[in-house]
Design an enzyme around this catalytic site. Sequence first.
Site, PDB file in Angstrom:
ATOM      1  N   LYS A  20       1.233  -1.040  -0.096  1.00  0.00           N
ATOM      2  CA  LYS A  20      -0.281  -0.110  -0.181  1.00  0.00           C
ATOM      3  C   LYS A  20       0.738   1.282   0.318  1.00  0.00           C
ATOM      4  O   LYS A  20       0.988   2.218  -0.655  1.00  0.00           O
ATOM      5  CB  LYS A  20      -0.990  -0.029   0.945  1.00  0.00           C
ATOM      6  CG  LYS A  20      -1.766   0.985   1.302  1.00  0.00           C
ATOM      7  CD  LYS A  20      -2.081   1.226   2.471  1.00  0.00           C
ATOM      8  CE  LYS A  20      -3.034   2.573   3.011  1.00  0.00           C
ATOM      9  NZ  LYS A  20      -3.719   2.373   4.233  1.00  0.00           N
ATOM     10  N   GLU A  26      10.834  -5.106   3.991  1.00  0.00           N
ATOM     11  CA  GLU A  26      10.548  -5.968   3.074  1.00  0.00           C
ATOM     12  C   GLU A  26      10.759  -6.365   1.965  1.00  0.00           C
ATOM     13  O   GLU A  26      10.604  -6.898   1.062  1.00  0.00           O
ATOM     14  CB  GLU A  26       9.477  -7.388   4.385  1.00  0.00           C
ATOM     15  CG  GLU A  26      10.367  -7.906   5.437  1.00  0.00           C
ATOM     16  CD  GLU A  26       9.761  -6.414   6.479  1.00  0.00           C
ATOM     17  OE1 GLU A  26       9.717  -4.795   5.885  1.00  0.00           O
ATOM     18  OE2 GLU A  26       9.471  -6.547   7.501  1.00  0.00           O
ATOM     19  N   GLY A  59      -4.699  -1.434   6.113  1.00  0.00           N
ATOM     20  CA  GLY A  59      -3.515  -2.482   5.292  1.00  0.00           C
ATOM     21  C   GLY A  59      -4.321  -3.662   5.872  1.00  0.00           C
ATOM     22  O   GLY A  59      -4.286  -4.899   5.362  1.00  0.00           O
ATOM     23  N   ARG A  60      -4.856  -4.165   6.841  1.00  0.00           N
ATOM     24  CA  ARG A  60      -5.035  -5.235   7.729  1.00  0.00           C
ATOM     25  C   ARG A  60      -6.639  -5.143   6.712  1.00  0.00           C
ATOM     26  O   ARG A  60      -7.511  -6.559   7.345  1.00  0.00           O
ATOM     27  CB  ARG A  60      -5.117  -5.266   9.214  1.00  0.00           C
ATOM     28  CG  ARG A  60      -5.539  -3.799   9.926  1.00  0.00           C
ATOM     29  CD  ARG A  60      -5.525  -4.107  11.385  1.00  0.00           C
ATOM     30  NE  ARG A  60      -5.433  -2.892  12.051  1.00  0.00           N
ATOM     31  CZ  ARG A  60      -4.398  -1.463  11.978  1.00  0.00           C
ATOM     32  NH1 ARG A  60      -3.225  -1.527  11.013  1.00  0.00           N
ATOM     33  NH2 ARG A  60      -4.943  -0.717  12.718  1.00  0.00           N
ATOM     34  N   GLU A  66      -3.641  -5.794  15.631  1.00  0.00           N
ATOM     35  CA  GLU A  66      -3.486  -4.393  15.302  1.00  0.00           C
ATOM     36  C   GLU A  66      -4.037  -2.643  15.365  1.00  0.00           C
ATOM     37  O   GLU A  66      -3.550  -1.988  16.088  1.00  0.00           O
ATOM     38  CB  GLU A  66      -2.585  -5.030  13.784  1.00  0.00           C
ATOM     39  CG  GLU A  66      -1.551  -3.263  13.346  1.00  0.00           C
ATOM     40  CD  GLU A  66      -0.700  -3.939  12.352  1.00  0.00           C
ATOM     41  OE1 GLU A  66      -1.427  -4.045  10.852  1.00  0.00           O
ATOM     42  OE2 GLU A  66       0.239  -3.682  11.886  1.00  0.00           O
ATOM     43  N   HIS A  78      -4.085 -31.429  21.067  1.00  0.00           N
ATOM     44  CA  HIS A  78      -3.308 -32.498  21.411  1.00  0.00           C
ATOM     45  C   HIS A  78      -1.791 -31.865  22.308  1.00  0.00           C
ATOM     46  O   HIS A  78      -0.639 -32.749  22.168  1.00  0.00           O
ATOM     47  CB  HIS A  78      -2.360 -33.861  20.223  1.00  0.00           C
ATOM     48  CG  HIS A  78      -3.831 -34.757  20.179  1.00  0.00           C
ATOM     49  ND1 HIS A  78      -4.663 -35.943  21.487  1.00  0.00           N
ATOM     50  CD2 HIS A  78      -4.766 -34.272  19.389  1.00  0.00           C
ATOM     51  CE1 HIS A  78      -5.388 -35.932  20.106  1.00  0.00           C
ATOM     52  NE2 HIS A  78      -5.400 -35.287  19.252  1.00  0.00           N
ATOM     53  N   LYS A 137       9.740   0.055  12.237  1.00  0.00           N
ATOM     54  CA  LYS A 137       9.536  -0.198  10.511  1.00  0.00           C
ATOM     55  C   LYS A 137      11.287   0.957  10.368  1.00  0.00           C
ATOM     56  O   LYS A 137      12.121   0.592  10.202  1.00  0.00           O
ATOM     57  CB  LYS A 137       8.607   0.866   9.621  1.00  0.00           C
ATOM     58  CG  LYS A 137       7.619   0.291   9.068  1.00  0.00           C
ATOM     59  CD  LYS A 137       7.338   0.335   8.337  1.00  0.00           C
ATOM     60  CE  LYS A 137       6.113  -0.545   8.354  1.00  0.00           C
ATOM     61  NZ  LYS A 137       4.795  -0.198   6.505  1.00  0.00           N
TER      62      LYS A 137
HETATM   63  O1  LIG Z   1       1.217  -2.823   2.190  1.00  0.00           O
HETATM   64  P1  LIG Z   1       2.083  -1.753   2.761  1.00  0.00           P
HETATM   65  O2  LIG Z   1       2.219  -0.735   2.267  1.00  0.00           O
HETATM   66  O3  LIG Z   1       3.733  -2.631   2.262  1.00  0.00           O
HETATM   67  O4  LIG Z   1       2.367  -2.426   4.861  1.00  0.00           O
HETATM   68  C1  LIG Z   1       2.815  -3.651   4.843  1.00  0.00           C
HETATM   69  C2  LIG Z   1       1.765  -3.664   6.216  1.00  0.00           C
HETATM   70  O5  LIG Z   1       3.179  -2.765   6.961  1.00  0.00           O
HETATM   71  C3  LIG Z   1       3.208  -2.620   8.246  1.00  0.00           C
HETATM   72  O6  LIG Z   1       3.470  -3.332   8.961  1.00  0.00           O
HETATM   73  C4  LIG Z   1       1.335  -2.355   8.681  1.00  0.00           C
HETATM   74  O7  LIG Z   1       1.451  -1.900  10.509  1.00  0.00           O
HETATM   75  C5  LIG Z   1       0.589  -3.516   8.196  1.00  0.00           C
HETATM   76  O8  LIG Z   1      -0.234  -2.887   8.888  1.00  0.00           O
HETATM   77  C6  LIG Z   1       0.903  -3.476   7.038  1.00  0.00           C
HETATM   78  O9  LIG Z   1      -0.828  -4.087   6.262  1.00  0.00           O
END
Ligand SMILES: O=P(O)(O)OC[C@H]1O[C@H](O)[C@H](O)[C@@H](O)[C@@H]1O
Length: 549
Positions: free
Chosen positions: A206, A212, A267-268, A353, A384, A512
Amino acid sequence: MSTLTSLPQWQALNQIAASMKDAHMRDWFKADPKRAEKMQLEACGIFLDYSKNRVNEHALGALFDLARACKLDDARDAMFNGEQINSTEGRAVLHTALRNFSDSPVMVDGEDVMPEVRATLDKIRDFTALVHSGEHKGYTGKSVKHIVAIGIGGSFLGPKIMTEALKPHTVETVKVHFVANVDGCHIHDVLTKLDHEETLVVMSSKSFTTQETLQNTLSAKAWFLKSGGTQEDIAKHFVAVSSNVKAATEFGIAEDNIFPMWDWVGGRYSLWSAIGLPISLALGFENFKGLLEGAFDMDTHFKTAPLEQNLPVLLGLLGVWYRNFFDAQSQVLLPYYHYLRGLPAYVQQLDMESNGKQVTQGGEAVDYATGPIIWGSEGTNGQHSFHQLIHQGSGVIPADFMLPLNVPNQDDTHHAMLASNCFGQAQALMQGKTFDECYADLEGKGLDEAERTRLAAHKTMPGNKPSNTLMFDSLTPKTLGALVAMYEHKVFVQGVIWNLNSFDQWGVELGKVLGNQVLAGIQGNAEEESFDASTQQLIARFRAANAPK
Ligand SMILES: O=P(O)(O)OC[C@H]1O[C@H](O)[C@H](O)[C@@H](O)[C@@H]1O
């Protein structure tokens, strides 16, 4: 005392919880044969039995009163109407617009966003069709056989877990591989198996700033070029999903290959946007649309059902009940369905989150517990191992059991065993086993009384452990969409009660920033003294181990 804890409705709940301390669900079931019949709810293909909860009508009534006192209806309408409820980032929260199949417009800053949402859905549909039909060709004229979906957090968990959950709907023409972690082992393992001429990379970020995802994409690009592709050929093999079109084009993704999303999608909460492109590629567009339709049904239910009959509201309030009045630290999700095994990890991000917060909307410190720890995994496996602590540990861990009534490739014996374990666990948690029952079991075993008493104490199970059981016919895309939207709204309900901003994530953002600063330290581009002594020591050891030999 905060506004919340000083509410008469909150104090009433405190008293009710105290008065129930010694009440046992076992006795309630005996006293009222209609308890299960009364405490059930069904909506959007999901059946909920909530009778195995430590609530009676009195407690439930008080919980609904609390929801009214916290103006849950108004907060819900503000979200659906596009108000800037993410107050720390000045954003609307409109993942519901992404699955709005009504004719109603959804306004953000005076503009209807629905035409753009629909155009993006069409772009996903058309691109999926081109890939599946083989018309979308790589630079050597070969069709796409493998998709590498790169993203992390919400740009990974949703697409991966939904694709896994709907495995029986997988198309045969392409295989989707998900890569999230910056640990090079992952991308390396995936790419070494693939032919670059038949591979399409979908990069999902986003923000287009996530370390990463950028690094994994750079590695994929380097692999593609090293394998024989040229810079010009990249356009046929790399697409991106992002709300930051400028950064994506600067990175080298052709503008036509960028699927847009918007800052009003968290994002979530983004699997419903073009972040869901890998789902469409893995399962076909109609199945992706099915997910959206199921979520839309749940949105409508959440908006229109009275609080008492509202699935997310009820689940949210039960969560508040245990978190705040029974000191439950965590909540466990137990899908009894192999393909749904990822759901606990999905809801973990969604819930933790969103509601892992310590100040109210107004910035004051809370004086009550907020978001619980969410965990769990597929049943029966956990029975188990960790179920022991749910049965006999010292705290309360409310559980959500989930079971499809029909499964693909159904083998009746397997499925009956799966169901019986699911129901049996919920039953065991509720009724437990008394000391007297355990003592009686030990009769005639040649034990003296002291030993019999000692052993019976170990075997005693308190019971009275709460759970919900959620069942659905079979896990179709629609049902899954409804299930996920149900948890989204449940988290929302709890955020409203706790007066939190459930839509920012400053703790994650700090991680980050610091990660990038430490990287500079490791690469020798930052002053050692800018780090604390412990971090300096860790960096030094890492640098020594990786120094050129
Ligand atoms: O989609 P991006 O901008 O790469 O973000 C990826 C992720 O980054 C962070 O860790 C946020 O806390 C997440 O909510 C998000 O989904």
